[in-house]
Design an enzyme around this catalytic site. Structure first.
Site, PDB file in Angstrom:
ATOM      1  N   LYS A   1       4.778  27.341  57.228  1.00  0.00           N
ATOM      2  CA  LYS A   1       4.933  26.603  55.979  1.00  0.00           C
ATOM      3  C   LYS A   1       3.604  26.038  55.517  1.00  0.00           C
ATOM      4  CE  LYS A   1       5.920  22.312  55.660  1.00  0.00           C
ATOM      5  NZ  LYS A   1       6.527  20.962  55.749  1.00  0.00           N
TER       6      LYS A   1
ATOM      7  N   ASP B   1      10.145  24.234  52.867  1.00  0.00           N
ATOM      8  CA  ASP B   1      10.300  22.863  53.346  1.00  0.00           C
ATOM      9  C   ASP B   1      11.774  22.488  53.249  1.00  0.00           C
ATOM     10  OD1 ASP B   1      10.794  22.474  50.664  1.00  0.00           O
ATOM     11  OD2 ASP B   1       9.292  20.907  50.388  1.00  0.00           O
TER      12      ASP B   1
END
Length: 212
Positions: free
Chosen positions: A122, A141
């Site tokens: 991420k 997220d």
């Protein structure tokens, strides 16, 4: 009641119209600042990180600054981010890794970025797109994960698996921006505790609308 995933092209088009200025919420001026902010943002809000990074960035400007940082001084500056003991360790490790492996500069590939303490896929996706304009995946997220499930694009819980599902249906040239669009909608309408389906401009195509 809709029993199929929301049309991805229509979803993206509507999100673009609703959030034409969608962009990353973290404040930064260079790749090192962004990498630092992303590492600090784990399990806290971007607002909280933006409140502490001005003082942090004024003191730590290079990889060397982080590598040689006094732990207690660093922890004091990032305490509001939560889990600050581990995050301070990660930032010092980040500095050392950048010096030892990448000439003190933030690297520009997924393979290299994930070698940095505190930076998983991420984080790497966020840095690649927002600092360098490069696309290797989709940053997942909590907002992206939540909306992806509600819109019917995935049934997975693991962020990496959710990312893979999204990469199969989201057009490649939208991979970088789609995360910010979903984040904006997740903050404004499709919130974690009480999504506002009644006013949501996706409620006619979303399989989860009015089920909550």
């Amino acid at each position: 009641m809709i029993d199929r995933p929301a049309d991805i092209s229509e979803t993206i088009n509507r999100l673009k119209k609703a959030y034409p200025k969608s962009h990353i919420a973290l404040n930064f001026t260079d790749p090192l600042q962004l990498l630092t902010a992303v590492i600090l943002s784990a399990q806290t809000t971007d607002v909280a990180i933006n409140s502490l990074t001005p003082a942090l960035f004024a003191k730590y400007k290079t990889a060397e600054d982080y590598a040689t940082a006094d732990v207690e001084e660093l922890e004091a500056l990032i305490k509001k981010s939560g889990f600050y003991h581990q995050k301070a360790k990660s930032l010092i490790g980040m500095g050392n890794t950048l010096i030892d492996k990448f000439g003190g500069k933030v690297p520009q590939t997924m393979e290299e970025l994930v070698q940095i303490p505190g930076a998983a896929r991420k984080s790497a996706n966020i840095v690649l797109w927002n600092a360098f304009g490069k696309i290797e995946g989709i940053a997942v997220d909590t907002h992206v994960a939540r909306l992806s499930k509600r819109l019917g694009y995935t049934q997975q819980e693991d962020p990496v698996k959710i990312e893979k599902d999204l990469m199969k249906i989201v057009p490649y040239d939208e991979w970088g921006r789609v995360a910010h669009l979903l984040q904006d909608h997740g903050r404004a309408v499709c919130t974690a505790r009480k999504p506002n389906c009644a006013v949501c401009f996706l409620n006619d195509i979303c399989p989860s609308a009015f089920k909550v």
